[in-house]
Scaffold this motif. Structure first.
Motif, PDB file in Angstrom:
ATOM      1  N   LEU A 111      44.633  37.714  49.903  1.00 35.60           N
ATOM      2  CA  LEU A 111      45.449  36.528  50.155  1.00 35.60           C
ATOM      3  C   LEU A 111      45.510  35.600  48.950  1.00 35.60           C
ATOM      4  O   LEU A 111      46.417  34.771  48.846  1.00 35.60           O
ATOM      5  N   ARG A 112      44.555  35.733  48.019  1.00 39.05           N
ATOM      6  CA  ARG A 112      44.577  34.915  46.800  1.00 39.05           C
ATOM      7  C   ARG A 112      45.312  35.598  45.646  1.00 39.05           C
ATOM      8  O   ARG A 112      45.460  35.028  44.563  1.00 39.05           O
ATOM      9  N   GLY A 113      45.776  36.826  45.859  1.00 42.53           N
ATOM     10  CA  GLY A 113      46.484  37.537  44.806  1.00 42.53           C
ATOM     11  C   GLY A 113      45.583  38.280  43.848  1.00 42.53           C
ATOM     12  O   GLY A 113      46.032  38.745  42.795  1.00 42.53           O
ATOM     13  N   VAL A 114      44.295  38.416  44.193  1.00 47.44           N
ATOM     14  CA  VAL A 114      43.358  39.194  43.374  1.00 47.44           C
ATOM     15  C   VAL A 114      43.486  40.670  43.783  1.00 47.44           C
ATOM     16  O   VAL A 114      43.403  40.984  44.973  1.00 47.44           O
ATOM     17  N   PRO A 115      43.673  41.604  42.858  1.00 49.09           N
ATOM     18  CA  PRO A 115      44.004  42.980  43.234  1.00 49.09           C
ATOM     19  C   PRO A 115      42.845  43.849  43.701  1.00 49.09           C
ATOM     20  O   PRO A 115      43.023  45.058  43.890  1.00 49.09           O
ATOM     21  N   VAL A 116      41.673  43.270  43.925  1.00 51.86           N
ATOM     22  CA  VAL A 116      40.512  44.066  44.333  1.00 51.86           C
ATOM     23  C   VAL A 116      40.385  44.040  45.852  1.00 51.86           C
ATOM     24  O   VAL A 116      39.731  43.173  46.438  1.00 51.86           O
ATOM     25  N   TRP A 117      41.045  44.973  46.521  1.00 56.01           N
ATOM     26  CA  TRP A 117      41.006  45.139  47.972  1.00 56.01           C
ATOM     27  C   TRP A 117      41.402  46.580  48.278  1.00 56.01           C
ATOM     28  O   TRP A 117      41.979  47.269  47.433  1.00 56.01           O
ATOM     29  N   ALA A 118      41.063  47.031  49.470  1.00 60.21           N
ATOM     30  CA  ALA A 118      41.336  48.434  49.809  1.00 60.21           C
ATOM     31  C   ALA A 118      41.371  48.615  51.315  1.00 60.21           C
ATOM     32  O   ALA A 118      40.796  47.828  52.069  1.00 60.21           O
TER      33      ALA A 118
END
Length: 268
Positions: free
Chosen positions: A92-99
């Motif tokens: 939700l913060r636009g940080v690309p570390v998710w999966a």
């Protein structure tokens, strides 16, 4: 049912999830609400889980389903366990570390795991007896076999957690800091990524004081198939245990010993 068929299905489910999350990441109309435990959930979380549940109902109607957002429970036999977006705060913060984390449990034991992180152009997967793999780059890129590191000393070890603040509430911040002091370096790569990096051999140890079943099932089979150990902080099963600890087999017992010393809720 052949395990390869289950793995191929899990990979297809990852494609379904990626199609949703890729388009909703950094969307200006992303909707966010707060759950009772004050953790955030977005429309992408619920859309992924709904789509994966629908696909599984069609492909494996006899299997059980449990998801972080829409519920369900792990039962005897076969259960698919889904975390639609691990790292929702990053998402939700636009940080690309998710999966998206997808796992098949058979009688409570993870046997298939897929961790798909499209914003990182990375997908990790494993199945019991079939090894652990990483595809980095576009679909069709050649997968790489994974193996944990060969480090044998804590003094040479690279350690990660998500946030030291959670250690104040769960387990013992003092115990984690002792482990960090004994290691060569520590960082907070966090969430799924640190366990995947243990499987890759780029990290040696990943430790979390508290996890949910959907956080750990997929990475447990990945780390195991890469030759590592994934347990709770005291060396027992991570399902219903105390946090999670992933490491290579040489460092794992050393880390357990440090984390077990004077550990207790709220210890500092």
């Amino acid at each position: 049912m052949p395990r390869q068929d289950d793995l191929e299905l899990a990979l297809r489910l990852g494609d379904i999830a990626d199609d949703i999350t890729r388009h909703r990441f950094r969307a200006l109309d992303l909707t966010i609400r707060e759950k009772p435990d004050r953790t955030p959930v977005t429309d992408a979380d619920t859309d992924v889980e709904t789509a994966v549940r629908k696909a599984l109902t069609s492909a494996r109607p006899a299997d059980a389903f449990a998801g972080e957002e829409t519920g369900g429970s792990v039962t005897a036999g076969r259960t698919w366990l889904i975390d639609p977006i691990d790292g929702t705060k990053n998402f939700l913060r636009g940080v690309p570390v998710w999966a998206t984390l997808i796992a098949l449990l058979e009688d409570g034991r993870p046997t298939v795991g897929v961790i798909s992180a499209p914003a990182l152009y990375s997908r990790w997967w494993a199945a019991a007896g079939h090894g652990a793999w990483l595809r980095r780059g576009p679909a069709g890129s050649a997968p790489l076999p994974l193996r944990v590191s060969g480090n044998t000393r804590l003094a040479d070890a690279y350690l990660s957690t998500t946030s030291t603040r959670t250690w104040d509430v769960f387990h013992s911040r003092a115990a984690y800091l002792r482990l960090a002091e004994e290691c060569w370096e520590d960082r907070a790569f966090g969430d799924f990524l640190q366990h995947c990096m243990v499987a890759e051999g780029t990290l040696d140890i990943a430790a979390e004081p508290v996890v949910n079943p959907w956080d750990i099932a997929a990475v447990q089979v990945l780390v195991s198939e890469a030759g590592g150990l994934c347990t709770d902080l005291l060396g027992h099963s991570p399902h219903g245990g105390t946090g999670v600890l992933s490491a290579n087999p040489q460092l794992h017992p050393l880390a357990v010993k440090v984390l077990s010393t004077a550990a207790g809720p709220g210890s500092v």
